[in-house]
Design a protein around this motif. Sequence first.
Motif, PDB file in Angstrom:
ATOM      1  N   PRO A  75      44.567  33.712  40.637  1.00 33.58           N
ATOM      2  CA  PRO A  75      44.654  35.180  40.677  1.00 33.58           C
ATOM      3  C   PRO A  75      43.766  35.887  40.389  1.00 33.58           C
ATOM      4  O   PRO A  75      42.703  35.473  39.476  1.00 33.58           O
ATOM      5  CB  PRO A  75      45.868  35.242  39.489  1.00 33.58           C
ATOM      6  N   TYR A  76      43.619  37.028  40.922  1.00 30.37           N
ATOM      7  CA  TYR A  76      42.237  37.889  40.588  1.00 30.37           C
ATOM      8  C   TYR A  76      42.264  38.212  39.121  1.00 30.37           C
ATOM      9  O   TYR A  76      41.193  38.166  38.782  1.00 30.37           O
ATOM     10  CB  TYR A  76      42.535  39.505  41.287  1.00 30.37           C
TER      11      TYR A  76
ATOM     12  N   GLN B 221      38.597  37.527  34.486  1.00 34.62           N
ATOM     13  CA  GLN B 221      38.182  37.171  33.215  1.00 34.62           C
ATOM     14  C   GLN B 221      37.199  36.421  33.262  1.00 34.62           C
ATOM     15  O   GLN B 221      36.038  36.255  32.452  1.00 34.62           O
ATOM     16  CB  GLN B 221      39.384  36.677  32.596  1.00 34.62           C
ATOM     17  N   TRP B 222      37.036  35.232  34.238  1.00 35.23           N
ATOM     18  CA  TRP B 222      36.092  33.985  34.147  1.00 35.23           C
ATOM     19  C   TRP B 222      34.953  34.821  34.604  1.00 35.23           C
ATOM     20  O   TRP B 222      33.841  34.433  34.015  1.00 35.23           O
ATOM     21  CB  TRP B 222      36.630  33.151  35.258  1.00 35.23           C
ATOM     22  N   LEU B 223      34.703  35.882  35.389  1.00 38.43           N
ATOM     23  CA  LEU B 223      33.494  36.344  35.693  1.00 38.43           C
ATOM     24  C   LEU B 223      32.814  37.796  34.937  1.00 38.43           C
ATOM     25  O   LEU B 223      32.052  38.077  34.833  1.00 38.43           O
ATOM     26  CB  LEU B 223      33.655  36.915  37.319  1.00 38.43           C
ATOM     27  N   GLY B 224      33.859  37.890  33.823  1.00 40.17           N
ATOM     28  CA  GLY B 224      33.614  39.085  33.108  1.00 40.17           C
ATOM     29  C   GLY B 224      33.498  40.400  33.870  1.00 40.17           C
ATOM     30  O   GLY B 224      32.905  41.227  33.263  1.00 40.17           O
ATOM     31  N   ILE B 225      34.535  40.478  34.775  1.00 41.76           N
ATOM     32  CA  ILE B 225      34.813  42.043  35.260  1.00 41.76           C
ATOM     33  C   ILE B 225      36.313  42.119  35.155  1.00 41.76           C
ATOM     34  O   ILE B 225      37.146  41.221  35.043  1.00 41.76           O
ATOM     35  CB  ILE B 225      34.446  41.794  36.822  1.00 41.76           C
ATOM     36  N   SER B 226      36.511  43.444  35.704  1.00 44.78           N
ATOM     37  CA  SER B 226      38.066  43.863  35.888  1.00 44.78           C
ATOM     38  C   SER B 226      38.662  43.041  36.948  1.00 44.78           C
ATOM     39  O   SER B 226      37.995  42.592  37.991  1.00 44.78           O
ATOM     40  CB  SER B 226      38.308  45.218  35.843  1.00 44.78           C
ATOM     41  N   GLU B 227      40.126  42.924  36.912  1.00 38.56           N
ATOM     42  CA  GLU B 227      40.877  42.500  37.934  1.00 38.56           C
ATOM     43  C   GLU B 227      40.479  43.032  39.121  1.00 38.56           C
ATOM     44  O   GLU B 227      40.421  42.786  40.382  1.00 38.56           O
ATOM     45  CB  GLU B 227      42.390  42.594  37.856  1.00 38.56           C
ATOM     46  N   GLY B 228      40.589  44.619  39.132  1.00 38.69           N
ATOM     47  CA  GLY B 228      40.348  45.444  40.298  1.00 38.69           C
ATOM     48  C   GLY B 228      38.999  45.247  40.676  1.00 38.69           C
ATOM     49  O   GLY B 228      38.774  45.218  42.232  1.00 38.69           O
ATOM     50  N   ALA B 229      37.871  45.117  40.138  1.00 42.61           N
ATOM     51  CA  ALA B 229      36.667  44.576  40.436  1.00 42.61           C
ATOM     52  C   ALA B 229      36.661  43.435  41.249  1.00 42.61           C
ATOM     53  O   ALA B 229      36.019  43.222  42.442  1.00 42.61           O
ATOM     54  CB  ALA B 229      35.792  44.518  39.441  1.00 42.61           C
ATOM     55  N   ALA B 230      37.524  42.253  40.922  1.00 41.69           N
ATOM     56  CA  ALA B 230      37.449  41.173  41.287  1.00 41.69           C
ATOM     57  C   ALA B 230      38.008  41.262  43.054  1.00 41.69           C
ATOM     58  O   ALA B 230      37.707  40.864  43.966  1.00 41.69           O
ATOM     59  CB  ALA B 230      38.208  40.307  40.547  1.00 41.69           C
TER      60      ALA B 230
ATOM     61  N   SER C 247      37.524  41.615  48.586  1.00 41.06           N
ATOM     62  CA  SER C 247      37.806  42.305  50.002  1.00 41.06           C
ATOM     63  C   SER C 247      36.379  42.554  50.761  1.00 41.06           C
ATOM     64  O   SER C 247      36.372  42.358  51.842  1.00 41.06           O
ATOM     65  CB  SER C 247      38.477  43.774  49.586  1.00 41.06           C
ATOM     66  N   ARG C 248      35.475  43.081  49.893  1.00 37.91           N
ATOM     67  CA  ARG C 248      33.980  43.448  50.712  1.00 37.91           C
ATOM     68  C   ARG C 248      33.487  42.207  51.114  1.00 37.91           C
ATOM     69  O   ARG C 248      32.922  42.347  52.136  1.00 37.91           O
ATOM     70  CB  ARG C 248      33.215  43.868  49.612  1.00 37.91           C
TER      71      ARG C 248
END
Length: 164
Positions: A129-130, A135-144, A149-150
Motif C-alpha cells: 500500500p501507498y 512511511q518506509w520512504l519518509g514521505i506522505s501517502e499522497g507523495a508516494a 504515477s509520475r
Amino acid sequence: MQALERLDQALTKHVIGFLRFTMNVPEADAEELASDTLLAVSSHIGAFQHGGKAKLTTWIFEIAKNKAIDFHRKPSLDTIAIDDEFPDCGPLGPDAGRNKPYREWLDKELAKLSEADRTLLLWRAKDIPYEQIGQWLGISEGAARTRHSRLRTQLEKAANESIN
C-alpha cells in the motif's frame, strides 16, 4: 543481562510478526531481522532515554522498522548472471523468449531511475500500500502516489518513444 534475555523472550515473536505482516518481510528473513533488531537493542540500550518521549517498546519497534526498510532497499536476488559459455538452446516453445526485448528495455529504463524510485516501483508491483511505502520512504501517502504515477507516466512515455 537477565533483563535483556527476558525482553528478548517476550518480544521476539511480536517483532517477527510486525516484520512479517506490517513490514512485508518474508518469514525466514523476518526471524533474522528480529534477531538483528534485538542484538542492536542490547548493543545500544545505553542510547535509550528512560523517561523520555518514547516507550522502550516503541524504540525497539522503530529499530525493527528501520531494519525492514533496509531489507527492502537491498537489491533482490531474483536474477542470476548466466555464464557466457552457456550454450544457446533457443526457444523451448512458441512463447519462449517473447518478452526478452521488453525485459532488456525495461532494465535499461529502470537503471536510469534513482534507487528510491526503482524501490517504489518494486514495492507497488508487490501491491504494498501507498501508505506503507510512504512511511518506509519518509514521505506522505499522497507523495508516494504522485511519485508512482509520475514514474509510470515516465515509463509509458519512454515506451511510446521506443516504438516510434
